[in-house]
Design a protein around this motif. Structure first.
Motif, PDB file in Angstrom:
ATOM      1  N   SER A  26       0.842  -1.193   0.000  1.00  0.00           N
ATOM      2  CA  SER A  26       0.000   0.000   0.000  1.00  0.00           C
ATOM      3  C   SER A  26       0.878   1.244   0.000  1.00  0.00           C
ATOM      4  CB  SER A  26      -0.888   0.026   1.247  1.00  0.00           C
ATOM      5  OG  SER A  26      -1.712  -1.106   1.292  1.00  0.00           O
ATOM      6  N   TYR A  28       0.933   5.327   0.676  1.00  0.00           N
ATOM      7  CA  TYR A  28       0.301   6.482   1.302  1.00  0.00           C
ATOM      8  C   TYR A  28       1.014   7.714   0.761  1.00  0.00           C
ATOM      9  CZ  TYR A  28      -1.629   3.088   4.562  1.00  0.00           C
ATOM     10  OH  TYR A  28      -2.293   2.024   5.117  1.00  0.00           O
ATOM     11  N   GLU A  34      -4.264   8.325   7.016  1.00  0.00           N
ATOM     12  CA  GLU A  34      -4.789   7.099   7.603  1.00  0.00           C
ATOM     13  C   GLU A  34      -5.134   6.062   6.551  1.00  0.00           C
ATOM     14  OE1 GLU A  34      -7.722   7.282  10.644  1.00  0.00           O
ATOM     15  OE2 GLU A  34      -6.960   9.192  11.403  1.00  0.00           O
ATOM     16  N   ASP A  35      -5.611   6.500   5.390  1.00  0.00           N
ATOM     17  CA  ASP A  35      -6.009   5.582   4.329  1.00  0.00           C
ATOM     18  C   ASP A  35      -4.990   5.612   3.191  1.00  0.00           C
ATOM     19  OD1 ASP A  35      -8.429   4.845   5.591  1.00  0.00           O
ATOM     20  OD2 ASP A  35      -9.377   6.682   4.850  1.00  0.00           O
TER      21      ASP A  35
END
Length: 85
Positions: A26, A28, A34-35
């Motif tokens: 993932s 960021y 946060e997501d």
């Protein structure tokens, strides 16, 4: 330690405890988000010579994977394509 365009970003890499393969990463765009901005699964592992590589990347499949035991001496000096069989 990251510098340049990576210094404010955060990456999370998920590893399967049994297979020890990366199964997802993932991104960021800001380290304090946060997501995640982007999530990419890793799948379809196959063994090429002595290394396991994943071609599955969700919507972004990787094709034409090749592994070589050696390269010509000028491979990393000149920008010419190298044939790998």
């Amino acid at each position: 330690f990251f510098s340049g365009p990576f210094k404010d970003k955060k990456y999370l890499v998920y590893v399967d405890k049994t297979s020890r393969f990366v199964i997802q990463w993932s991104l960021y765009s800001k380290a304090d988000n946060e997501d995640p901005t982007y999530v990419m699964p890793w799948s379809d592992y196959e063994k090429y010579h002595n290394i396991w590589l994943s071609s599955g990347r969700g919507r972004h499949e990787i094709t034409d994977i090749a592994v070589a035991d050696s390269f010509p001496p000028n491979t990393f000096i000149t920008p010419q394509p190298v044939a790998v069989y």
